[in-house]
Design an enzyme around this catalytic site. Structure first.
Site, PDB file in Angstrom:
ATOM      1  N   ALA A  16       3.101  -7.376  -7.273  1.00  0.00           N
ATOM      2  CA  ALA A  16       2.209  -6.447  -6.570  1.00  0.00           C
ATOM      3  C   ALA A  16       1.039  -6.133  -7.486  1.00  0.00           C
ATOM      4  O   ALA A  16       1.205  -5.476  -8.506  1.00  0.00           O
ATOM      5  CB  ALA A  16       2.961  -5.178  -6.193  1.00  0.00           C
ATOM      6  N   GLY A  20      -4.971  -3.007 -11.644  1.00  0.00           N
ATOM      7  CA  GLY A  20      -4.935  -2.255 -12.888  1.00  0.00           C
ATOM      8  C   GLY A  20      -4.269  -3.032 -14.001  1.00  0.00           C
ATOM      9  O   GLY A  20      -3.728  -4.122 -13.797  1.00  0.00           O
ATOM     10  N   CYS A 111       4.540   6.132  -0.670  1.00  0.00           N
ATOM     11  CA  CYS A 111       4.012   4.767  -0.637  1.00  0.00           C
ATOM     12  C   CYS A 111       5.011   3.800  -1.264  1.00  0.00           C
ATOM     13  O   CYS A 111       5.240   2.698  -0.753  1.00  0.00           O
ATOM     14  CB  CYS A 111       2.673   4.694  -1.358  1.00  0.00           C
ATOM     15  SG  CYS A 111       1.897   3.058  -1.330  1.00  0.00           S
ATOM     16  N   CYS A 203      -5.298   7.763  -3.142  1.00  0.00           N
ATOM     17  CA  CYS A 203      -6.192   6.640  -2.836  1.00  0.00           C
ATOM     18  C   CYS A 203      -6.922   6.806  -1.518  1.00  0.00           C
ATOM     19  O   CYS A 203      -8.035   6.308  -1.352  1.00  0.00           O
ATOM     20  CB  CYS A 203      -5.424   5.324  -2.861  1.00  0.00           C
ATOM     21  SG  CYS A 203      -4.153   5.175  -1.597  1.00  0.00           S
TER      22      CYS A 203
END
Length: 380
Positions: A16, A20, A111, A203
């Protein structure tokens, strides 16, 4: 790379890729261990052009481009999987609904539960992959989930909502390393994200104006702000503008009579009442949590000593847990402050090798802390 890392057999894994540094190094480590790796960036916004570039969230167009560049440098395939509909229903709508009923949810935890380790993992398994790799700072070995060794970056709390079955298909390659070493490793690998700032914003609210966002979704729901004694102090436009422990932005005309600051101590969404009191009124001594994950009296016993954490960073105290089939009662040995309904209570067993996370529940009720003086006065 950590010298203790060992290959346990070649697997097909989905990394995933948030764009970053942590997820980038996690993918690189999985590849170096001999696994077949593909990189997947999650498209979570239904209007990605509205997410500003440079947002310190994890879902911007800039993040997607960074993830693609990392995959190109590693020589692994890169894909974008669209989970925007699931994200809206399971994360954004849930966030709004929780605030609407006076709870304080953690959207990142939600999430993880519904997107990264349900939607993403389910699709990965259906496509024949063995596991999902993420950049979370946590350690997972033989089904035992522990805190990451970097106390400042430990992210095990937001993994407390995972099931045993999900954990069996997870890899957290960076949890055995401190963050500065991860950045140094990314730099050695020539990754442009090596010095990229960590994400911290919600986000889907990149400007950070949470109350304004909730106001557009919920609308005005007038109510009152009252003291713990029941005195009406002010009016408000909706309980979504408050959270337990909040000190500023209460709309009060002035300080309390004793000159001490006031804090939100309770939110009653059904009556529209927000209660404020002294800092000591925030102290909690008992937590009831339901919607249990992995906590099982058959596995852990009906009553046991543990540690409980109620926020992603901090809020850890020893406690005695009493488990039923559908709830956990946590009697705290030390008071906690700022505990709100809707938060996760994540339960750990202290261990010399790193605290073991055994499960979690969603806080549904709390009871005040009663100190020795008050207890003695009441019993008298």
């Amino acid at each position: 790379m950590s010298a203790e890392r060992k290959v346990t057999g070649r697997m097909r894994v989905v990394a995933a890729m948030s764009g970053g540094v942590d997820s980038s190094v996690a993918a690189a480590r999985a590849l170096a261990e001999g696994h077949e790796v593909i990189g997947v960036h999650l498209a979570l916004s239904q209007s990605p052009e509205a997410v500003r570039a440079g947002s310190r969230g994890c879902c911007s167009l800039e993040d997607s481009a960074d993830a693609r560049r990392v995959c190109d440098s590693l020589g692994i395939p890169f894909y974008v999987w669209d989970f925007s509909d699931r994200f809206k229903a399971d994360v954004i709508d849930n966030f709004v609904e929780s605030y609407e009923i006076g709870e304080t949810p953690n959207p990142c935890l939600r999430c993880n539960e519904k997107i990264k380790f349900e939607a993403l993992l389910d699709r990965s398994i259906a496509l024949g992959f063995d596991a999902v790799v993420t950049g979370h700072y946590a350690q997972l070995h033989d089904g035992v989930l522990r805190r990451g060794i970097d106390d400042n970056k430990d992210q095990s709390y937001v993994l407390g909502v995972l099931t045993d079955e999900q954990l069996a298909h997870c890899m957290f390659p960076v949890g055995d390393t401190v963050k500065p070493a991860i950045r140094a490793e990314a730099k050695d690998l020539g990754m442009g994200v090596a010095s990229k700032p960590d994400s911290h914003d919600i986000c889907f609210i990149p400007d950070g104006r949470t109350q304004a966002f909730l106001g557009t979704k919920i609308g005005m729901r007038p109510g009152i702000v009252q003291s713990v004694e029941g005195e009406t102090l002010a009016e408000h436009d909706g309980v979504y503008g408050f959270t337990i422990g909040q000190r500023k932005g209460l709309g009060l005309p002035g300080p309390a009579a004793d000159g001490q600051p006031r804090y939100v101590t309770d939110i009653n969404a059904s009556t529209g009442t927000v209660t404020v009191g002294r800092k000591r009124d925030l102290r909690i001594g008992h937590i009831t949590a339901d919607r249990l994950k992995r906590l099982d009296p058959a596995k852990h016993g009906e009553t046991f000593d543990c540690e409980v954490q109620v926020r992603a960073h901090g809020g850890v105290v020893p406690a005695t847990a009493t488990l039923t089939s559908d709830a956990v009662e946590l009697e705290l040995h030390e008071p906690l402050q700022g505990v709100a309904r809707g938060q996760a209570a994540v339960v750990y067993l202290p261990d010399a090798e790193g605290d073991i996370l055994i499960g979690s529940g969603t806080i549904s009720a709390t009871a005040p802390w009663v100190d020795d003086v008050e207890s003695g006065a009441q019993s008298a």
